[in-house]
Design a protein around this motif. Structure first.
Motif, PDB file in Angstrom:
ATOM      1  N   PHE A 140      42.249  78.355  38.210  1.00  0.00           N
ATOM      2  CA  PHE A 140      43.221  77.714  37.322  1.00  0.00           C
ATOM      3  C   PHE A 140      44.259  76.902  38.088  1.00  0.00           C
ATOM      4  O   PHE A 140      44.557  75.768  37.722  1.00  0.00           O
ATOM      5  CB  PHE A 140      43.923  78.777  36.473  1.00  0.00           C
ATOM      6  CG  PHE A 140      44.608  78.187  35.263  1.00  0.00           C
ATOM      7  CD1 PHE A 140      43.935  78.092  34.065  1.00  0.00           C
ATOM      8  CD2 PHE A 140      45.890  77.688  35.338  1.00  0.00           C
ATOM      9  CE1 PHE A 140      44.536  77.540  32.953  1.00  0.00           C
ATOM     10  CE2 PHE A 140      46.508  77.130  34.235  1.00  0.00           C
ATOM     11  CZ  PHE A 140      45.827  77.060  33.043  1.00  0.00           C
ATOM     12  N   ASP A 141      44.828  77.468  39.119  1.00  0.00           N
ATOM     13  CA  ASP A 141      45.950  76.820  39.807  1.00  0.00           C
ATOM     14  C   ASP A 141      45.434  75.805  40.823  1.00  0.00           C
ATOM     15  O   ASP A 141      45.575  75.972  42.026  1.00  0.00           O
ATOM     16  CB  ASP A 141      46.822  77.875  40.486  1.00  0.00           C
ATOM     17  CG  ASP A 141      48.132  77.290  40.986  1.00  0.00           C
ATOM     18  OD1 ASP A 141      48.530  76.233  40.480  1.00  0.00           O
ATOM     19  OD2 ASP A 141      48.738  77.869  41.900  1.00  0.00           O
ATOM     20  N   VAL A 142      44.811  74.734  40.332  1.00  0.00           N
ATOM     21  CA  VAL A 142      44.297  73.673  41.195  1.00  0.00           C
ATOM     22  C   VAL A 142      44.713  72.328  40.615  1.00  0.00           C
ATOM     23  O   VAL A 142      45.000  72.212  39.419  1.00  0.00           O
ATOM     24  CB  VAL A 142      42.751  73.725  41.329  1.00  0.00           C
ATOM     25  CG1 VAL A 142      42.310  74.991  42.019  1.00  0.00           C
ATOM     26  CG2 VAL A 142      42.091  73.595  39.965  1.00  0.00           C
ATOM     27  N   ASN A 143      44.752  71.336  41.462  1.00  0.00           N
ATOM     28  CA  ASN A 143      44.989  69.970  41.019  1.00  0.00           C
ATOM     29  C   ASN A 143      43.664  69.404  40.522  1.00  0.00           C
ATOM     30  O   ASN A 143      42.696  69.309  41.282  1.00  0.00           O
ATOM     31  CB  ASN A 143      45.556  69.130  42.162  1.00  0.00           C
ATOM     32  CG  ASN A 143      45.928  67.734  41.726  1.00  0.00           C
ATOM     33  OD1 ASN A 143      45.079  66.951  41.309  1.00  0.00           O
ATOM     34  ND2 ASN A 143      47.202  67.410  41.813  1.00  0.00           N
ATOM     35  N   LEU A 144      43.633  69.025  39.255  1.00  0.00           N
ATOM     36  CA  LEU A 144      42.380  68.621  38.625  1.00  0.00           C
ATOM     37  C   LEU A 144      41.727  67.460  39.364  1.00  0.00           C
ATOM     38  O   LEU A 144      40.541  67.518  39.725  1.00  0.00           O
ATOM     39  CB  LEU A 144      42.658  68.254  37.164  1.00  0.00           C
ATOM     40  CG  LEU A 144      41.488  67.969  36.227  1.00  0.00           C
ATOM     41  CD1 LEU A 144      41.933  68.167  34.792  1.00  0.00           C
ATOM     42  CD2 LEU A 144      40.965  66.557  36.365  1.00  0.00           C
ATOM     43  N   LEU A 145      42.471  66.392  39.585  1.00  0.00           N
ATOM     44  CA  LEU A 145      41.892  65.202  40.203  1.00  0.00           C
ATOM     45  C   LEU A 145      41.537  65.442  41.658  1.00  0.00           C
ATOM     46  O   LEU A 145      40.518  64.945  42.151  1.00  0.00           O
ATOM     47  CB  LEU A 145      42.871  64.034  40.070  1.00  0.00           C
ATOM     48  CG  LEU A 145      43.209  63.620  38.630  1.00  0.00           C
ATOM     49  CD1 LEU A 145      44.231  62.496  38.626  1.00  0.00           C
ATOM     50  CD2 LEU A 145      41.954  63.182  37.885  1.00  0.00           C
ATOM     51  N   ARG A 146      42.379  66.195  42.365  1.00  0.00           N
ATOM     52  CA  ARG A 146      42.076  66.479  43.775  1.00  0.00           C
ATOM     53  C   ARG A 146      40.834  67.367  43.892  1.00  0.00           C
ATOM     54  O   ARG A 146      40.063  67.252  44.847  1.00  0.00           O
ATOM     55  CB  ARG A 146      43.277  67.150  44.427  1.00  0.00           C
ATOM     56  CG  ARG A 146      43.144  67.328  45.933  1.00  0.00           C
ATOM     57  CD  ARG A 146      44.362  68.025  46.508  1.00  0.00           C
ATOM     58  NE  ARG A 146      45.578  67.289  46.171  1.00  0.00           N
ATOM     59  CZ  ARG A 146      46.800  67.770  46.364  1.00  0.00           C
ATOM     60  NH1 ARG A 146      46.967  68.982  46.865  1.00  0.00           N
ATOM     61  NH2 ARG A 146      47.855  67.044  46.052  1.00  0.00           N
TER      62      ARG A 146
ATOM     63  N   ALA B 206      35.463  67.200  28.075  1.00  0.00           N
ATOM     64  CA  ALA B 206      36.650  67.055  28.917  1.00  0.00           C
ATOM     65  C   ALA B 206      37.221  68.412  29.290  1.00  0.00           C
ATOM     66  O   ALA B 206      37.648  68.629  30.441  1.00  0.00           O
ATOM     67  CB  ALA B 206      37.700  66.213  28.187  1.00  0.00           C
ATOM     68  N   ALA B 207      37.248  69.346  28.335  1.00  0.00           N
ATOM     69  CA  ALA B 207      37.742  70.695  28.646  1.00  0.00           C
ATOM     70  C   ALA B 207      36.849  71.390  29.663  1.00  0.00           C
ATOM     71  O   ALA B 207      37.333  72.075  30.576  1.00  0.00           O
ATOM     72  CB  ALA B 207      37.835  71.518  27.363  1.00  0.00           C
ATOM     73  N   VAL B 208      35.548  71.199  29.537  1.00  0.00           N
ATOM     74  CA  VAL B 208      34.621  71.829  30.482  1.00  0.00           C
ATOM     75  C   VAL B 208      34.749  71.207  31.870  1.00  0.00           C
ATOM     76  O   VAL B 208      34.664  71.902  32.894  1.00  0.00           O
ATOM     77  CB  VAL B 208      33.176  71.712  29.962  1.00  0.00           C
ATOM     78  CG1 VAL B 208      32.172  72.198  31.001  1.00  0.00           C
ATOM     79  CG2 VAL B 208      33.019  72.501  28.670  1.00  0.00           C
ATOM     80  N   MET B 209      34.991  69.898  31.937  1.00  0.00           N
ATOM     81  CA  MET B 209      35.115  69.227  33.222  1.00  0.00           C
ATOM     82  C   MET B 209      36.468  69.486  33.891  1.00  0.00           C
ATOM     83  O   MET B 209      36.682  69.082  35.028  1.00  0.00           O
ATOM     84  CB  MET B 209      34.931  67.719  33.058  1.00  0.00           C
ATOM     85  CG  MET B 209      33.519  67.282  32.714  1.00  0.00           C
ATOM     86  SD  MET B 209      32.307  67.693  34.008  1.00  0.00           S
ATOM     87  CE  MET B 209      31.495  69.113  33.251  1.00  0.00           C
ATOM     88  N   ASP B 210      37.359  70.170  33.208  1.00  0.00           N
ATOM     89  CA  ASP B 210      38.640  70.566  33.804  1.00  0.00           C
ATOM     90  C   ASP B 210      38.449  71.915  34.477  1.00  0.00           C
ATOM     91  O   ASP B 210      38.184  72.920  33.806  1.00  0.00           O
ATOM     92  CB  ASP B 210      39.714  70.662  32.715  1.00  0.00           C
ATOM     93  CG  ASP B 210      41.115  70.770  33.295  1.00  0.00           C
ATOM     94  OD1 ASP B 210      41.260  71.347  34.393  1.00  0.00           O
ATOM     95  OD2 ASP B 210      42.064  70.275  32.659  1.00  0.00           O
ATOM     96  N   PRO B 211      38.549  72.005  35.813  1.00  0.00           N
ATOM     97  CA  PRO B 211      38.288  73.281  36.506  1.00  0.00           C
ATOM     98  C   PRO B 211      39.279  74.382  36.137  1.00  0.00           C
ATOM     99  O   PRO B 211      39.018  75.550  36.423  1.00  0.00           O
ATOM    100  CB  PRO B 211      38.403  72.899  37.990  1.00  0.00           C
ATOM    101  CG  PRO B 211      39.237  71.664  38.012  1.00  0.00           C
ATOM    102  CD  PRO B 211      38.917  70.935  36.746  1.00  0.00           C
ATOM    103  N   ARG B 212      40.373  74.047  35.480  1.00  0.00           N
ATOM    104  CA  ARG B 212      41.329  75.060  35.056  1.00  0.00           C
ATOM    105  C   ARG B 212      40.869  75.787  33.795  1.00  0.00           C
ATOM    106  O   ARG B 212      41.314  76.901  33.522  1.00  0.00           O
ATOM    107  CB  ARG B 212      42.694  74.420  34.802  1.00  0.00           C
ATOM    108  CG  ARG B 212      43.278  73.679  35.988  1.00  0.00           C
ATOM    109  CD  ARG B 212      44.497  72.881  35.567  1.00  0.00           C
ATOM    110  NE  ARG B 212      44.162  71.882  34.547  1.00  0.00           N
ATOM    111  CZ  ARG B 212      45.065  71.136  33.915  1.00  0.00           C
ATOM    112  NH1 ARG B 212      46.358  71.296  34.189  1.00  0.00           N
ATOM    113  NH2 ARG B 212      44.682  70.254  33.006  1.00  0.00           N
TER     114      ARG B 212
END
Length: 673
Positions: free
Chosen positions: A603-609, A501-507
């Protein structure tokens, strides 16, 4: 044509008969020219066409005027209205005729009221039910004269349902409608995640709360409440799993639940640690043989049952609530003998006594309120509330000491000294990162599982920086917190789903890891997990057949790069390209796509978008949607209980379980209304 020249079928002429007459208004537009059977024949004075009509039904003549002669039709309507008006005035000039109702006492008629099945009536009843549930209004609101007058002013035709109908029929029907929508929504999902918790109200009545979490096909994080039911009996593992089975069966999600997030209570752990004999190797099989005394029964079980059907009957994996574990981690540190016997514990206890004494005073409390200081009372079950109390005291120490002086002879506390203030400041400094992490993990409508691994490393990093600053008073507390983190929080880092889950988070991706060997080890785990889930979701062929090395799509990622980030994650490297070594083994589609994805940190992105708009990662995208839908804490269930507590007030002591369940289903799924 002359009437005398027309013969009837029996040989008589119309000169011997009297022709029927039209109304005075129609006679100005038509001329009666004959008779056929029971009808008359009239000629239009404008187009000379003949039309059949009777003396009682002249609609054919009126329709002809309306379709062909619009000007004459307008004149006809005007003349007809004037004729009817004259009739009414003529009747009014005579003495009115007595009606039968004038001799009897009758109830006033409800004129122009909506019928029960009328669309507007049904819509208003539904809105009324939603308002009662969402705003937590009493059911007796429908009997309030002022409320009825308000709605009557807005819509006089609305028929109010009775309180009995509201409770026994309408509320239950509305809740069943929402339940049907939930079942239909769950049918389109391949896997979901649950949070589960138990709560006891002031009347010692227990309730089971169950919430469902998933990411929709439009990449929206959804949270649904499917149960807040009364829990009967003791809180044993058997009773818990029985109640759980009833809930998942009602909503048709058996076999779709990937993981259940619950607290660390022993009964909760045992409830989801049950396995069927004959499914997990010789060790379990031998135990089953000892219990049954017959090996043939085990073989028959394995031969007759389908493995997929049996696995669907098993309870899902249970995951510990990260927030609750973090709470225990901090509690263990403060209960450490080296900390408990230190001056830190004495100062914190003194601070609690000061807050309690001032809040009870009718002089000191208004004094602080006038200077803009509000002391927060601590909660024995919430560590972060105690930290909030310390911060409220340190906000204006001079004002707090002045308020202590106002306590007079009744005071049993002393003013805070300079050394004690310095101790409190160090406690706040070392605990601030833990409070921020707690707020991050218990956030609503946000992905939390991806934050678990970075948060653990953030807490260890903050403690390292604190100890490097050479604290004067809280060194033992820092050491106790380090030991407690390794004992309580490090087991979360052994879970593959937490790392994935941490890896799949682009932040985050792998930026929270500094060791290259650990990065490659975790990449290998994630690749295996993706292939396993792809197989389960019938994507095995796609993963095996498509072997290519994707080029890094840096245009979109570099456009989203930004150095903005919360203070909690300030230690992470700046946004940009990451140094991730590609795999030296044969590059499969998964490894190639994963290496391509890990190339750039934004980092400064909307994860789901980010995942919704990304078109490059066809294998990672469904995997990210599945893994990121899981909650890290059971906070959603606790929020359900907070809403439930507002229903059980002294004024609503007789609220029935069926009515309560219906109200909670409506209120907690308000976004579906």
């Amino acid at each position: 044509m002359n009437n005398k020249d027309i013969d009837t079928p029996d040989g008589h002429s119309f000169g011997d008969l009297q022709l029927p007459q039209l109304s005075a208004t129609l006679a100005k537009f038509y001329c009666v020219n004959g008779k056929s059977d029971m009808n008359l024949i009239a000629d239009c004075l404008q187009c000379k066409k003949s039309y059949s009509a009777s003396t009682k039904a002249t609609s054919n003549l009126v329709i002809h005027l309306r379709r062909v002669h619009k000007v004459q039709y307008a004149d006809y309507e005007t003349m007809k209205a004037a004729e009817e008006n004259n009739k009414r005035e003529s009747c009014a000039s005579h003495s009115p005729q007595h009606k039968m109702t004038s001799f009897f006492k009758t109830k006033p008629l409800q004129e122009n009221k909506f019928r029960t099945n009328y669309i507007k009536q049904r819509s208003m009843v539904k809105k009324l039910l939603d308002s009662i549930a969402c705003d937590q209004l009493p059911l007796s609101i429908v009997e309030s004269k002022t409320f009825r007058a308000l709605l009557h002013e807005a819509e006089p035709r609305f028929v109010f349902p009775s309180r009995t109908t509201l409770r026994s029929s309408l509320l239950l029907q509305r809740a069943n409608d929402i339940k049907s929508q939930l079942i239909k929504e769950f049918e389109n999902l391949s896997l979901i995640y649950l949070t589960l918790d138990l709560w006891t109200n002031q009347k010692m009545v227990s309730f089971l709360g169950v919430t469902v979490h998933f990411i929709s096909s439009s990449w929206e994080l959804k949270s649904r409440v499917i149960a807040c039911d009364q829990f009967e009996g003791r809180h044993t593992a058997v009773n818990i799993v029985t109640a759980y089975e009833d809930v998942v069966t009602k909503f048709g999600i058996r076999g779709k639940v990937r993981k259940v997030v619950a607290d660390n209570a022993s009964s909760m752990v045992r409830a989801f640690d049950i396995c069927l004999p004959g499914l997990y190797g010789n060790e379990v099989k031998n135990e089953s043989i000892k219990e049954n005394g017959d090996i043939d029964n085990v073989d028959i079980l394995e031969e007759e049952l389908d493995l997929n059907e049996v696995l669907a009957l098993l309870p899902p994996d249970r995951s510990s609530c990260f927030a609750r574990t973090q709470q225990i981690c901090i509690r263990d540190a403060f209960n450490d003998p080296s900390v408990r016997s230190s001056a830190i514990a004495t100062v914190i206890h003194k601070c609690c006594s000061i807050v309690a004494a001032i809040r009870r005073s009718t002089v000191a409390a208004p004094f602080l309120e006038n200077i803009g200081v509000s002391l927060q009372a601590p909660n024995a079950t919430r560590w972060n509330s105690q930290l909030t109390m310390l911060k409220s005291v340190l906000k204006d120490v001079n004002g707090v000491n002045s308020a202590i002086c106002l306590l007079g002879s009744c005071k049993n506390v002393q003013e805070l000294k300079v050394v004690e203030i310095a101790m409190l400041k160090e406690v706040v400094q070392i605990s601030d990162a833990f409070q921020e992490a707690m707020s991050q993990m218990e956030g609503e409508n946000m992905v939390t599982l991806s934050c678990v691994a970075p948060v653990v490393f953030v807490l260890e990093h903050s403690l390292k920086l604190f100890m490097e600053s050479k604290p004067t008073y809280c060194l033992n507390l820092a050491n106790a917190l380090q030991s407690s983190i390794k004992k309580r929080l490090h087991p979360f880092l052994d879970r593959t789903d937490v790392i994935a889950a941490a890896v799949m988070d682009p932040r985050f991706k792998l930026s929270w890891l500094s060791c290259e060997e650990m990065k490659m080890k975790n990449i290998s785990k994630i690749v295996n997990l993706i292939i396993l889930q792809s197989t389960q979701l019938s994507l095995k062929n796609t993963v095996q057949e498509r072997k290519f090395f994707m080029t890094v799509n840096t245009n979109q990622d570099e456009a989203d790069m930004s150095a903005k980030r919360p203070r909690l994650f300030a230690y992470l490297p700046p946004a940009g390209k990451l140094n991730v070594s590609p795999s030296t083994s044969d590059t499969t589609a998964v490894k190639a796509e994963l290496n391509s994805y890990l190339g750039v940190l934004a980092f400064d992105v909307n994860l789901l978008r980010y995942w919704q708009e990304n078109k490059s990662f066809n294998i990672l995208k469904p995997f990210a949607r599945n893994i990121l839908g899981c909650c890290a804490t059971s906070a959603p269930s606790e929020r359900v209980f907070s809403k439930a507590g507002n229903f059980y007030t002294p004024e609503r002591a007789k609220l029935g379980p069926e009515t309560f369940r219906a109200l909670m289903i409506i209120k907690c799924n308000a976004d579906m209304i």
